[in-house]
Design a protein around this motif. Sequence first.
Motif, PDB file in Angstrom:
ATOM      1  N   VAL A 128      10.257  56.447   3.988  1.00  0.00           N
ATOM      2  CA  VAL A 128       9.459  56.377   5.215  1.00  0.00           C
ATOM      3  C   VAL A 128       8.587  57.630   5.271  1.00  0.00           C
ATOM      4  N   GLY A 129       7.772  57.733   6.302  1.00  0.00           N
ATOM      5  CA  GLY A 129       6.968  58.922   6.512  1.00  0.00           C
ATOM      6  C   GLY A 129       7.639  59.881   7.483  1.00  0.00           C
ATOM      7  N   ALA A 130       6.885  60.908   7.868  1.00  0.00           N
ATOM      8  CA  ALA A 130       7.463  62.007   8.636  1.00  0.00           C
ATOM      9  C   ALA A 130       7.880  61.617  10.054  1.00  0.00           C
ATOM     10  N   THR A 131       7.049  60.858  10.756  1.00  0.00           N
ATOM     11  CA  THR A 131       7.366  60.531  12.153  1.00  0.00           C
ATOM     12  C   THR A 131       8.566  59.587  12.223  1.00  0.00           C
ATOM     13  N   ASP A 132       8.640  58.630  11.295  1.00  0.00           N
ATOM     14  CA  ASP A 132       9.829  57.775  11.221  1.00  0.00           C
ATOM     15  C   ASP A 132      11.082  58.629  11.005  1.00  0.00           C
ATOM     16  N   MET A 133      10.974  59.644  10.134  1.00  0.00           N
ATOM     17  CA  MET A 133      12.125  60.508   9.868  1.00  0.00           C
ATOM     18  C   MET A 133      12.531  61.267  11.133  1.00  0.00           C
TER      19      MET A 133
ATOM     20  N   ARG B  66       3.135  60.530   2.154  1.00  0.00           N
ATOM     21  CA  ARG B  66       2.489  61.567   2.979  1.00  0.00           C
ATOM     22  C   ARG B  66       1.792  60.968   4.196  1.00  0.00           C
ATOM     23  N   GLU B  67       2.289  61.337   5.366  1.00  0.00           N
ATOM     24  CA  GLU B  67       1.727  60.830   6.608  1.00  0.00           C
ATOM     25  C   GLU B  67       0.361  61.452   6.892  1.00  0.00           C
ATOM     26  N   GLN B  68       0.110  62.578   6.199  1.00  0.00           N
ATOM     27  CA  GLN B  68      -1.193  63.240   6.355  1.00  0.00           C
ATOM     28  C   GLN B  68      -2.331  62.286   5.998  1.00  0.00           C
ATOM     29  N   ALA B  69      -2.065  61.269   5.160  1.00  0.00           N
ATOM     30  CA  ALA B  69      -3.113  60.307   4.795  1.00  0.00           C
ATOM     31  C   ALA B  69      -3.567  59.533   6.029  1.00  0.00           C
ATOM     32  N   ALA B  70      -2.609  59.005   6.776  1.00  0.00           N
ATOM     33  CA  ALA B  70      -2.951  58.252   7.989  1.00  0.00           C
ATOM     34  C   ALA B  70      -3.582  59.179   9.025  1.00  0.00           C
ATOM     35  N   ILE B  71      -3.018  60.391   9.148  1.00  0.00           N
ATOM     36  CA  ILE B  71      -3.542  61.337  10.139  1.00  0.00           C
ATOM     37  C   ILE B  71      -4.981  61.726   9.798  1.00  0.00           C
ATOM     38  N   PHE B  86      -1.172  46.098   3.055  1.00  0.00           N
ATOM     39  CA  PHE B  86      -1.024  47.552   3.047  1.00  0.00           C
ATOM     40  C   PHE B  86       0.290  47.902   2.354  1.00  0.00           C
ATOM     41  N   ALA B  87       0.312  49.067   1.709  1.00  0.00           N
ATOM     42  CA  ALA B  87       1.592  49.557   1.201  1.00  0.00           C
ATOM     43  C   ALA B  87       2.480  49.836   2.409  1.00  0.00           C
ATOM     44  N   ARG B  88       3.784  49.550   2.268  1.00  0.00           N
ATOM     45  CA  ARG B  88       4.625  49.492   3.461  1.00  0.00           C
ATOM     46  C   ARG B  88       4.837  50.825   4.171  1.00  0.00           C
ATOM     47  N   ILE B  89       4.936  51.926   3.425  1.00  0.00           N
ATOM     48  CA  ILE B  89       5.153  53.209   4.110  1.00  0.00           C
ATOM     49  C   ILE B  89       3.890  53.598   4.875  1.00  0.00           C
ATOM     50  N   PHE B  90       2.731  53.398   4.244  1.00  0.00           N
ATOM     51  CA  PHE B  90       1.480  53.693   4.935  1.00  0.00           C
ATOM     52  C   PHE B  90       1.352  52.850   6.199  1.00  0.00           C
ATOM     53  N   PHE B  91       1.782  51.605   6.111  1.00  0.00           N
ATOM     54  CA  PHE B  91       1.736  50.693   7.256  1.00  0.00           C
ATOM     55  C   PHE B  91       2.514  51.297   8.429  1.00  0.00           C
ATOM     56  N   ARG B  92       3.748  51.695   8.142  1.00  0.00           N
ATOM     57  CA  ARG B  92       4.573  52.277   9.209  1.00  0.00           C
ATOM     58  C   ARG B  92       3.961  53.586   9.709  1.00  0.00           C
ATOM     59  N   ASN B  93       3.510  54.419   8.785  1.00  0.00           N
ATOM     60  CA  ASN B  93       2.952  55.722   9.168  1.00  0.00           C
ATOM     61  C   ASN B  93       1.762  55.568  10.112  1.00  0.00           C
ATOM     62  N   ILE B  97       1.435  56.715  14.149  1.00  0.00           N
ATOM     63  CA  ILE B  97       0.538  57.723  14.744  1.00  0.00           C
ATOM     64  C   ILE B  97      -0.546  57.057  15.587  1.00  0.00           C
ATOM     65  N   GLY B  98      -0.407  55.755  15.824  1.00  0.00           N
ATOM     66  CA  GLY B  98      -1.324  55.069  16.734  1.00  0.00           C
ATOM     67  C   GLY B  98      -2.640  54.635  16.117  1.00  0.00           C
ATOM     68  N   LEU B  99      -2.675  54.515  14.790  1.00  0.00           N
ATOM     69  CA  LEU B  99      -3.882  54.021  14.112  1.00  0.00           C
ATOM     70  C   LEU B  99      -3.703  52.533  13.814  1.00  0.00           C
TER      71      LEU B  99
END
Lengths: 403, 156
Positions: A128-133, B66-71, B86-93, B97-99
């Motif tokens: 997962v990413g950072a916010t999920d963590m 890396r969540e910095q990608a979405a941010i 979408f790749a699944r982690i990017f989807f969740r990320n 962050i509200g995107l």
Amino acid sequence: MSTLSERILGAAAGEYVDRKVDRAYAHDGTGVLALEAWNAMGGDRLGKDSDYYIQFDHIAPANNSTTATLQHELREFAKRSFMHFSDIGCGICHQLMSEGIVLPGEIVVGADSHSVTPGAFGAFATGVGATDMAAIWLTGETWFRVPESVGVNLTGRFTGAAEAKDLALTYVEKLGMDGATYRALEFVGESARNLSIDERLVLSNLSVEAGAKAGLFYADDVTVRYLKERGHDVAPQVPESCTYRQELDIDLADVVPLVAMPHRVDTVKPVEALAGLPLDQVFVGTCTNGRYSDLARFARLVKGRKVAVRTIVIPASAAILEKAIRTGVLADIAEAGCTLGTPGCGPCLGYHMGVLGEGEVCLSTANRNFKNRMGVGGEIYLGSVATAAASALKGEITSPEAA
Amino acid sequence: MQGKGTAVCLPADIDTDVVIAGRYLRTKDRSIWATHVFEDLDPSLAARLKGSVIVAGKNFGCGSSREQAAIAIREAGVVAIIAPSFARIFFRNAINIGLPLIESDLTCKEGSTVVFDLSQGWVETEGKRHTIRPLSPRMSEILTAGGLVEYWRAHR
């Protein structure tokens, strides 16, 4: 009848579930951002009944004072909140979780895409990413969509110099880099049971390169024995017959040494087709191929000879480093002229300890060769440990079968 | 949730290394990510993203977690991303962050106006309306809250 993923998550493919996370881990890269999200959520106390880990591996040791300051904050947080903390030099998070921590049937979440790696133990392990963590730190839980599974049916035995990495590149090539998106890979068949834990970890590790949510093996006698040696008594998981969304049959005898071409993991060629391509660097290590058996195989191939190109070798963990020292494997590698690095991710993500220059070409045992990943203008070819050894000795891409 | 933007077309299999390179990750200064977003793909792209809707090929956001990608994409002013998958982690990320991410397969015309309505389940461009794959109820809740931080602030 259920897939292994359905069994562990306790629901049928396609359902959305909230589940307790048995083990949650993050590293110095994602942890910093997770800590920001945790603070923004007003986090004060960790969720109950889960084990939390922070491992410093991505830029370890810190490369400059900005990184050091960020790491300092995260280190203090990990200690203050009584997380299991592994500082620089302990090794790569996925490897540490695989040294007798993750157990069969567990739900494991890591803040890193290669958190699929401990699926090799019959756990449902995903990234997962950072916010999920941060939300997992808060609640000890997260939501999942139970994935459909792809059954990867393994038969036969490796021939020649082919190894687990070549098999992994084979299935990524067959599926494509999004061929398993939203799905889990389940490695089954008689040959899955013949693979060592180190080999299984390679196959689970690459599953995200086909887009998969997880890459699982059933825990069997090999798993039970490995965990027993590390102080855990576990039972094997008995496979049920189940329906896979897709099946992929691979005869290991058909697998040949491969390299993945820049800049896609799913674009592969037989090593022979690239023989003679000049290299500037060879890198052996990472959560894919930095384990003891990898170092031992590499050492056997370079022992008593000298590498012809700069070659960086980085053990995946301190335990591996110590074993390689004790057995003389490390001496063989050093005497062959290789440069040794601190256990961790090394140059894989392009931050330190072997970043490439413009136009430089690297043969790496890692799992990712995206554009500019190891440095702007650098080109990354991915291959096995045996291919890395043969290529290091000649300074050009060389088939391990020609050596 | 509704939105509108100018289409910026991108190819398939955009990985998160190319969204924001590893060399820019170690900072808390989010403006750095917005400045260097997509730099290794097209250095001029970042300046053109304000008020845009990215319309990409399949498997957007593959690779690193890396969540910095979405941010970076959000901070650069992108309103939403539309792709067949979408790749699944990017989807969740991104949702976290509200995107807004929109799963839909549409032909991209650079500079055209893209309008979407997530609750109604459509996206419109070049006078054509396309259906979109709805978000799961939980993802909808998180996105509506403005992201996972806001979601948990409200749910604790």
